[in-house]
Design an enzyme around this catalytic site. Sequence first.
Site, PDB file in Angstrom:
ATOM      1  N   GLU A 220       0.824  -1.209   0.000  1.00 46.17           N
ATOM      2  CA  GLU A 220       0.000   0.000   0.000  1.00 46.17           C
ATOM      3  C   GLU A 220       0.860   1.262   0.000  1.00 46.17           C
ATOM      4  O   GLU A 220       0.578   2.224  -0.719  1.00 46.17           O
ATOM      5  CB  GLU A 220      -0.949   0.002   1.198  1.00 46.17           C
ATOM      6  CG  GLU A 220      -2.061  -1.022   1.133  1.00 46.17           C
ATOM      7  CD  GLU A 220      -3.149  -0.650   0.132  1.00 46.17           C
ATOM      8  OE1 GLU A 220      -3.150   0.496  -0.346  1.00 46.17           O
ATOM      9  OE2 GLU A 220      -3.995  -1.519  -0.160  1.00 46.17           O
ATOM     10  N   ASP A 365      -3.979 -10.608  -8.301  1.00 44.71           N
ATOM     11  CA  ASP A 365      -4.311  -9.752  -9.443  1.00 44.71           C
ATOM     12  C   ASP A 365      -3.146  -8.916  -9.959  1.00 44.71           C
ATOM     13  O   ASP A 365      -2.738  -9.004 -11.117  1.00 44.71           O
ATOM     14  CB  ASP A 365      -5.500  -8.863  -9.107  1.00 44.71           C
ATOM     15  CG  ASP A 365      -5.300  -8.068  -7.819  1.00 44.71           C
ATOM     16  OD1 ASP A 365      -4.496  -8.485  -6.964  1.00 44.71           O
ATOM     17  OD2 ASP A 365      -5.957  -7.024  -7.653  1.00 44.71           O
ATOM     18  N   GLU A 469     -18.270  -6.751  -4.017  1.00 44.20           N
ATOM     19  CA  GLU A 469     -16.910  -7.186  -3.706  1.00 44.20           C
ATOM     20  C   GLU A 469     -16.691  -8.654  -4.087  1.00 44.20           C
ATOM     21  O   GLU A 469     -15.614  -9.025  -4.530  1.00 44.20           O
ATOM     22  CB  GLU A 469     -16.628  -6.973  -2.219  1.00 44.20           C
ATOM     23  CG  GLU A 469     -15.241  -7.357  -1.770  1.00 44.20           C
ATOM     24  CD  GLU A 469     -14.151  -6.423  -2.279  1.00 44.20           C
ATOM     25  OE1 GLU A 469     -13.005  -6.524  -1.804  1.00 44.20           O
ATOM     26  OE2 GLU A 469     -14.431  -5.591  -3.158  1.00 44.20           O
ATOM     27  N   GLU A 488     -10.804  -1.166 -10.765  1.00 41.29           N
ATOM     28  CA  GLU A 488     -10.355  -2.100 -11.792  1.00 41.29           C
ATOM     29  C   GLU A 488     -11.230  -2.075 -13.041  1.00 41.29           C
ATOM     30  O   GLU A 488     -10.725  -2.076 -14.177  1.00 41.29           O
ATOM     31  CB  GLU A 488     -10.294  -3.515 -11.209  1.00 41.29           C
ATOM     32  CG  GLU A 488      -9.083  -3.787 -10.341  1.00 41.29           C
ATOM     33  CD  GLU A 488      -9.144  -3.110  -8.983  1.00 41.29           C
ATOM     34  OE1 GLU A 488      -8.099  -3.022  -8.315  1.00 41.29           O
ATOM     35  OE2 GLU A 488     -10.247  -2.675  -8.582  1.00 41.29           O
TER      36      GLU A 488
END
EC number: 3.2.1.-
Length: 539
Positions: A220, A365, A469, A488
């Site tokens: 992050e 991902d 989600e 995304e």
Amino acid sequence: MQWRALVLGLVLLRLGLHAVLWLVFGLGPSMGFYQRFPLSFGFQRLRDPDGSGPVGPPGGPAWLHRPRRGTEGRLETPPEPGPTPGPGVCGPAHWGYALGGGGCGPDEYERRYSGAFPPQLRAQMRDLARGMFVFGYDNYMAHAFPQDELNPIYCRGRGPDRGDPSNLNINDVLGNYSLTLVDALDTLAIMGNSSEFQKAVKLVINTVSFDKDSTVQVFEATIRVLGSLLSAHRIITDSKQPFGDMTIEDYDNELLYMAHDLAVRLLPAFENTKTGIPYPRVNLKTGVPPDSNNETCTAGAGSLLVEFGILSRLLGDSTFEWVARRAVKALWNLRSNDTGLLGNVVNIQTGHWVGKQSGLGAGLDSFYEYLLKSYILFGEKEDLEMFNAAYQSIQSYLRRGREACNEGEGDPPLYVNVNMFSGQLMNTWIDSLQAFFPGLQVLIGDVEDAICLHAFYYAIWKRYGALPERYNWQLQAPDVLFYPLRPELVESTYLLYQATKNPFYLHVGMDILQSLEKYTKVKSVCYVPYFIVWMFVID
């Protein structure tokens, strides 16, 4: 090195990691996978006039026509859509059927999306998008700065949860370093707001410090803070100034030095691991906590190469790119010998796969995303070779449905979660993070499959007004009901528009923009503090 391409690539990557903006598309009464999928893409195929290949569905929407390639291999802009096609195909394969229109004749989809996107409407959407950003940014500065982010419900700032170190949803992200201000720097520049950009940069330089007793997630901190500092630095120093004059008088590379300081504080995460895979968290002042977890997800450990690589190249110091690349190679070498797949959670000391699920969503991902984008930025062939091998394994073991996207019998393609060693199905859900994959397919040149897969996620969005989600495709219902403003699907739509220049995706952008305004805006002076503007600001 083409620095302009480098900074634009980093900016676009950051947009794909922290923004939100648009989308939508008609869903029928069922989303079951093994049951008959009502939103069928099984149109009969036409051929180019020269017979060289399929073009698109007769009577189908214009956006499904594959972009033609020019003499130099570039995607050419398709012609403006003509009049609405005739009746076309009837039955379950027709858009009208999926939208409840009976299956024949011009349907709601064709009526709404067959026309171009007028310049006046685009300007209107640009103004709306900018207004949403300004509303969020101004409220953060008024009610939350210098804390990390704005709590829109209570209209006040918040930082790390000092009272509960186990509250990782907050503490992994918030580091007591004015996160939202730092995160917004490149957005201010992209929108052409030079005065506020220059003001914000000076405010970051004068007030933000990383000498904090804050334990943050390495991933992050890298994608949101390190990436933003590097983007803003390159925007300031770019001789071509693509977003307008964003230069700052007396700027002396302060943002680059701040990025270096932050990266040095993250380096302890890469030390004392037997595999070279980093610890997931690090204290910015003291290093790796003594009780640190030895388990990390593949995406978190393997998605640092873009930012660390750019920092190394700007500084002329290979250390940062080397540790990030070593982590990628370590993960790659742990893939299954039988399937070529990776798991989603690994022990950094033993190399043992704790989580054996392989998919395109949470935990994996951005590992795939960074392989390809690192190659695009740096040109290292090994990154492309790893991505191509991974893509082949994904197609072999994760893809379900008919072989071709828009022809043949059976269900449209869907990517599922499987056991990394056997390739056997592990569950019947997909998560919203998987929606990045159509964009990645665009970048690799698989535009037709990207169009098809994008429509699948878009259909789910249309049904609920946001992307759940987690969605169970067998039960035809969400498993996890919230939507944390994930970008995304936005990035995939943006890249599909850039690849096809089809106005359909501008209509999608408008739908998503209006959906966000309707569902995520708090009915007071505050606003959810995530923002980004692409479709109507960047052409």
